[in-house]
Design an enzyme around this catalytic site. Structure first.
Site, PDB file in Angstrom:
ATOM      1  N   TYR A  17     -16.096 -10.505  22.101  1.00 28.96           N
ATOM      2  CA  TYR A  17     -17.542 -10.458  21.923  1.00 28.96           C
ATOM      3  C   TYR A  17     -18.043 -11.777  21.334  1.00 28.96           C
ATOM      4  O   TYR A  17     -19.019 -12.358  21.824  1.00 28.96           O
ATOM      5  CB  TYR A  17     -17.914  -9.293  21.009  1.00 28.96           C
ATOM      6  CG  TYR A  17     -19.396  -9.128  20.789  1.00 28.96           C
ATOM      7  CD1 TYR A  17     -20.248  -8.790  21.836  1.00 28.96           C
ATOM      8  CD2 TYR A  17     -19.959  -9.287  19.524  1.00 28.96           C
ATOM      9  CE1 TYR A  17     -21.613  -8.625  21.632  1.00 28.96           C
ATOM     10  CE2 TYR A  17     -21.314  -9.120  19.306  1.00 28.96           C
ATOM     11  CZ  TYR A  17     -22.137  -8.789  20.367  1.00 28.96           C
ATOM     12  OH  TYR A  17     -23.487  -8.630  20.168  1.00 28.96           O
ATOM     13  N   SER A  23     -25.663 -13.583  18.856  1.00 29.59           N
ATOM     14  CA  SER A  23     -25.301 -12.749  17.721  1.00 29.59           C
ATOM     15  C   SER A  23     -24.625 -13.611  16.676  1.00 29.59           C
ATOM     16  O   SER A  23     -24.000 -14.625  17.013  1.00 29.59           O
ATOM     17  CB  SER A  23     -24.333 -11.652  18.180  1.00 29.59           C
ATOM     18  OG  SER A  23     -23.758 -10.980  17.075  1.00 29.59           O
TER      19      SER A  23
END
Length: 180
Positions: A98, A72
């Site tokens: 994350y 990501s």
């Protein structure tokens, strides 16, 4: 669950030509696995690492296998903080957690490329884009809008799940990336 990943690896038979590491948890509240690990790093990286390294013999047996790891652009939120991966000595931040897990996905691909090239295995990491799925279940609409504005993209940046999967499929199967 590391035990379930190890059972899967132990049960695998035969060569494996393509492995796509796509399990994920995003911006989750602070949660620990039974091992005491921070959930996002455990799911997004340790699970992939255990699966991929455990399946190395099957990937090598395939001759020309590919490993694809879904990362990501959130990797920009945090490096892997090796001194405190599990937020034991720093304040928990769901986006930092994350981000470091997604940085680890990229580092896994780099490591595979460096270590397994002689086995005919290539690896790539990718950012699939923003896709509306259950991945955002821990993130409010207001938070998604804030992040969208922060990175400077319009509301039309959302992709369908099929569009989001396209890059993974390309890297896993296209002759355009043979040996890349």
């Amino acid at each position: 669950d590391q035990a379930s990943v190890r059972r899967f690896v132990a049960d695998w038979q035969g060569p494996l030509h393509i492995l796509v590491n796509n399990a994920g948890v995003m911006a989750a509240p602070e949660t620990r696995t039974p091992e005491g690990w921070e959930l996002q790093f455990a799911t997004n990286h340790f699970g992939h690492f255990t699966l991929t390294t455990g399946l190395h013999p099957a990937l090598a047996a395939a001759g020309g296998a590919r490993v694809v790891s879904v990362s990501s652009s959130a990797h920009l939120y945090s490096p892997v903080v090796f001194d405190d991966i599990h937020f034991e000595n720093r304040e928990y931040n769901p986006w930092s957690a994350y981000g470091q897990s997604k940085t680890a996905n990229i580092l896994l691909s780099v490591g595979i490329t460096e270590r397994w090239a002689d086995d005919g295995i290539t690896s790539n990491a990718l950012m699939p884009g923003a896709i509306r799925t259950n991945l955002q279940r821990h993130v409010s609409a207001e938070e998604i809008d804030r992040v969208r504005r922060e990175v400077g993209v319009s509301e039309t940046f959302w992709k369908s799940p099929e569009q989001g999967a396209a890059t993974s499929v390309l890297l896993a199967a296209s002759p355009l990336v043979d040996g890349v």
